[in-house]
Scaffold this motif. Structure first.
Motif, PDB file in Angstrom:
ATOM      1  N   TYR A  42     -19.449  -4.721  42.200  1.00  0.00           N
ATOM      2  CA  TYR A  42     -19.108  -5.942  41.469  1.00  0.00           C
ATOM      3  C   TYR A  42     -18.145  -6.853  42.226  1.00  0.00           C
ATOM      4  CZ  TYR A  42     -20.821  -3.553  37.183  1.00  0.00           C
ATOM      5  OH  TYR A  42     -21.555  -2.905  36.233  1.00  0.00           O
ATOM      6  N   VAL A  77     -11.019  -2.102  40.931  1.00  0.00           N
ATOM      7  CA  VAL A  77      -9.968  -2.341  39.933  1.00  0.00           C
ATOM      8  C   VAL A  77      -8.998  -1.155  39.885  1.00  0.00           C
ATOM      9  CG1 VAL A  77     -11.290  -4.001  38.572  1.00  0.00           C
ATOM     10  CG2 VAL A  77     -11.486  -1.567  38.069  1.00  0.00           C
ATOM     11  N   PHE A  79      -8.084   1.268  37.850  1.00  0.00           N
ATOM     12  CA  PHE A  79      -8.400   2.676  37.530  1.00  0.00           C
ATOM     13  C   PHE A  79      -9.132   3.346  38.694  1.00  0.00           C
ATOM     14  CE2 PHE A  79     -12.395   0.789  35.911  1.00  0.00           C
ATOM     15  CZ  PHE A  79     -13.339   1.673  36.421  1.00  0.00           C
ATOM     16  N   CYS A 102      -8.772  -3.758  33.888  1.00  0.00           N
ATOM     17  CA  CYS A 102     -10.115  -3.565  33.324  1.00  0.00           C
ATOM     18  C   CYS A 102      -9.969  -3.645  31.802  1.00  0.00           C
ATOM     19  CB  CYS A 102     -10.657  -2.208  33.757  1.00  0.00           C
ATOM     20  SG  CYS A 102     -12.119  -1.657  32.855  1.00  0.00           S
ATOM     21  N   SER A 103     -10.721  -4.559  31.190  1.00  0.00           N
ATOM     22  CA  SER A 103     -10.581  -4.733  29.740  1.00  0.00           C
ATOM     23  C   SER A 103     -11.004  -3.467  28.993  1.00  0.00           C
ATOM     24  CB  SER A 103     -11.396  -5.941  29.256  1.00  0.00           C
ATOM     25  OG  SER A 103     -12.746  -5.792  29.627  1.00  0.00           O
ATOM     26  N   LEU A 104     -11.947  -2.739  29.576  1.00  0.00           N
ATOM     27  CA  LEU A 104     -12.416  -1.508  28.930  1.00  0.00           C
ATOM     28  C   LEU A 104     -11.325  -0.432  28.975  1.00  0.00           C
ATOM     29  CD1 LEU A 104     -14.574   0.202  27.624  1.00  0.00           C
ATOM     30  CD2 LEU A 104     -15.682   0.457  29.852  1.00  0.00           C
ATOM     31  N   ASN A 130     -13.581   4.665  33.484  1.00  0.00           N
ATOM     32  CA  ASN A 130     -12.850   3.399  33.270  1.00  0.00           C
ATOM     33  C   ASN A 130     -11.706   3.626  32.280  1.00  0.00           C
ATOM     34  OD1 ASN A 130     -15.526   2.842  34.220  1.00  0.00           O
ATOM     35  ND2 ASN A 130     -15.257   0.699  33.668  1.00  0.00           N
ATOM     36  N   CYS A 188     -16.266  -3.534  27.237  1.00  0.00           N
ATOM     37  CA  CYS A 188     -15.997  -4.346  28.427  1.00  0.00           C
ATOM     38  C   CYS A 188     -16.306  -5.796  28.106  1.00  0.00           C
ATOM     39  CB  CYS A 188     -16.893  -3.861  29.569  1.00  0.00           C
ATOM     40  SG  CYS A 188     -17.183  -5.116  30.826  1.00  0.00           S
ATOM     41  N   HIS A 189     -15.369  -6.677  28.402  1.00  0.00           N
ATOM     42  CA  HIS A 189     -15.531  -8.089  28.030  1.00  0.00           C
ATOM     43  C   HIS A 189     -16.692  -8.755  28.780  1.00  0.00           C
ATOM     44  CE1 HIS A 189     -13.443  -8.594  31.799  1.00  0.00           C
ATOM     45  NE2 HIS A 189     -13.570  -9.905  31.724  1.00  0.00           N
ATOM     46  N   VAL A 190     -17.122  -8.192  29.901  1.00  0.00           N
ATOM     47  CA  VAL A 190     -18.246  -8.784  30.649  1.00  0.00           C
ATOM     48  C   VAL A 190     -19.571  -8.326  30.012  1.00  0.00           C
ATOM     49  CG1 VAL A 190     -19.413  -8.928  32.893  1.00  0.00           C
ATOM     50  CG2 VAL A 190     -16.909  -8.776  32.797  1.00  0.00           C
ATOM     51  N   HIS A 191     -19.714  -7.023  29.850  1.00  0.00           N
ATOM     52  CA  HIS A 191     -20.995  -6.488  29.368  1.00  0.00           C
ATOM     53  C   HIS A 191     -21.269  -6.826  27.904  1.00  0.00           C
ATOM     54  CE1 HIS A 191     -20.612  -4.237  33.135  1.00  0.00           C
ATOM     55  NE2 HIS A 191     -21.925  -4.221  33.100  1.00  0.00           N
ATOM     56  N   GLU A 216     -23.158  -0.257  29.338  1.00  0.00           N
ATOM     57  CA  GLU A 216     -21.992  -0.863  28.679  1.00  0.00           C
ATOM     58  C   GLU A 216     -22.407  -2.093  27.852  1.00  0.00           C
ATOM     59  OE1 GLU A 216     -18.805  -1.760  31.458  1.00  0.00           O
ATOM     60  OE2 GLU A 216     -19.007   0.202  32.384  1.00  0.00           O
ATOM     61  N   CYS A 282     -16.847 -10.288  36.578  1.00  0.00           N
ATOM     62  CA  CYS A 282     -15.618  -9.632  36.142  1.00  0.00           C
ATOM     63  C   CYS A 282     -14.451 -10.277  36.890  1.00  0.00           C
ATOM     64  CB  CYS A 282     -15.687  -8.139  36.440  1.00  0.00           C
ATOM     65  SG  CYS A 282     -14.135  -7.306  36.092  1.00  0.00           S
ATOM     66  N   TYR A 284     -11.471  -9.518  36.991  1.00  0.00           N
ATOM     67  CA  TYR A 284     -10.568  -8.551  37.650  1.00  0.00           C
ATOM     68  C   TYR A 284     -11.110  -8.161  39.031  1.00  0.00           C
ATOM     69  CZ  TYR A 284      -8.742  -8.022  32.915  1.00  0.00           C
ATOM     70  OH  TYR A 284      -8.205  -8.253  31.681  1.00  0.00           O
ATOM     71  N   MET A 285     -12.403  -7.883  39.081  1.00  0.00           N
ATOM     72  CA  MET A 285     -13.014  -7.514  40.366  1.00  0.00           C
ATOM     73  C   MET A 285     -12.859  -8.655  41.374  1.00  0.00           C
ATOM     74  SD  MET A 285     -14.674  -4.541  40.565  1.00  0.00           S
ATOM     75  CE  MET A 285     -15.154  -3.207  39.486  1.00  0.00           C
TER      76      MET A 285
HETATM   77 FE1  SF4 Z   1     -13.793  -3.167  33.558  1.00  0.00          FE
HETATM   78 FE2  SF4 Z   1     -15.893  -4.511  32.671  1.00  0.00          FE
HETATM   79 FE3  SF4 Z   1     -14.663  -5.329  34.878  1.00  0.00          FE
HETATM   80 FE4  SF4 Z   1     -16.104  -3.045  34.902  1.00  0.00          FE
HETATM   81  S1  SF4 Z   1     -16.892  -5.111  34.581  1.00  0.00           S
HETATM   82  S2  SF4 Z   1     -14.064  -3.383  35.747  1.00  0.00           S
HETATM   83  S3  SF4 Z   1     -15.740  -2.297  32.799  1.00  0.00           S
HETATM   84  S4  SF4 Z   1     -13.772  -5.271  32.813  1.00  0.00           S
END
Ligand code: SF4
Ligand code: 13P
Length: 330
Positions: A42, A77, A79, A102-104, A130, A188-191, A216, A282, A284-285
């Protein structure tokens, strides 16, 4: 040596001379410091291109467990970097931006999971990778989307199980394994953003296209999928399947590797529900950039640290996962 504003930001933004060839310098620093760069599917294309190893969550953990490098740079990310540190305590584990959360993982605070566990004596806790190290410390077995189904299947049929934190993955696993695991209400806010209507529209506009979805995603999206799997499984399905066009319901960074492996095939990312936002990325990624990667290799900061007792407790469920995964493979 670390300026205080760098600490506050969680990354180093030292200006980089324009004449520097970043990719070349990153590779030079890796060779000089015996460092290895790991990237998740990602992350940005240019990060994937400069990494030593690109993979899904399971492959990244397996790779960390066997690396001989002195430094691991985790372009993913937090984790994921923590998982590497749990498995490789003697190595320096760098994360180019400490804000890459990671929102998850955030949807499952460790103290709340501990309380839930207390309220359900006799239950085994299965936690998706995650999660924070503190959550893993309350977990019996860690799973990733690549091995979750097999790990659930490996447990006795009458085992009482709490599954955390992803309710969509948990619901999917309950459906395919016939279990009745108690599900944590995380996501997860993306999925969770993928639009059913837009998938239906894309299917109509691309007759014969197959829908690939990550577990997800919401149940309504999974119901439209021709294939449900982890990032690695989706990639290999796209490679092997005879279909030429795929509608992809997961973080859009994966399209880079898909297109590399199958240059002749057509991959269409599923847009999120609301019109113009880039919610299928994502955020964060995407905090991992070449500039931050270069600076973090140069200064060997930011790095991930863990309390030793916590690390020991968090290691057990990851090792169980790696052991079961290795058996499943045989
Ligand atoms: Fe977390 Fe979703 Fe980003 Fe994966 S895609 S790192 S589950 S926020
Ligand atoms: P996998 O890499 O296990 O498919 O998980 C996807 C994910 O959400 C990573 O953050």
């Amino acid at each position: 040596m670390i300026k205080s504003e760098w600490k506050e930001k969680g990354y180093i933004d030292e200006p980089i001379p324009a004449e520097i060839d970043l990719k070349k310098e990153i590779r030079r620093l890796c060779a000089e410091k015996n460092a290895v760069i790991m990237g998740h599917y990602y992350t940005r294309n240019e990060i994937q291109d400069v990494a030593d190893f690109v993979g899904d969550s399971l492959a990244l953990a397996q790779q960390a467990a066997k690396t001989t490098a002195d430094i691991i740079v985790m372009c993913g990310v937090h984790f994921m970097a923590e998982t590497n540190k749990i498995l490789c305590p003697d190595k320096k584990v760098l994360l180019p931006d400490l804000n890459a959360g990671c929102s998850l993982a955030d949807s499952c605070p460790a103290d709340e999971l501990a309380k839930f566990k207390e309220e359900h004596p006799g239950y085994k806790v299965l936690a998706y990778v995650n999660t924070s190290a503190a959550v893993k410390a309350h977990t019996d077995i860690v799973v990733t989307s690549s091995n979750a189904r097999e790990i659930v299947d490996s447990l006795p049929a009458d085992e009482k199980i709490i599954f955390a934190p992803d309710k969509n993955l948990g619901g999917y696993l309950n459906a395919v394994t016939g279990r009745n695991m108690l599900l944590w209400n995380g996501g997860c806010h993306v999925h969770e953003q993928f639009s059913v209507e837009k998938i239906v529209g894309l299917k109509a506009a691309n007759p014969g296209a197959k829908v690939l979805a990550h577990p997800e995603c919401k149940n309504s999206v999974l119901a439209l999928a021709d294939y449900v799997g982890s990032t690695a499984a989706i990639l290999s399905f796209a490679q092997k399947d005879e279909c030429n066009t795929f509608i992809v319901a997961t973080e859009s960074g994966i399209l880079h590797e898909m297109q590399k492996r199958c240059p002749e095939k057509n991959f269409i990312p599923v847009p999120p529900m609301s019109g113009s936002c880039a919610c299928n990325e994502c955020a964060y990624m995407r905090l991992n950039t070449l500039e931050k990667l270069y600076n973090c290799l140069k200064y060997e900061w930011p790095f991930v640290e863990l309390d030793e007792q916590l690390r020991e407790r968090a290691k057990l469920p990851i090792e169980r996962m790696l052991e079961i995964s290795a058996k499943i493979k045989k």
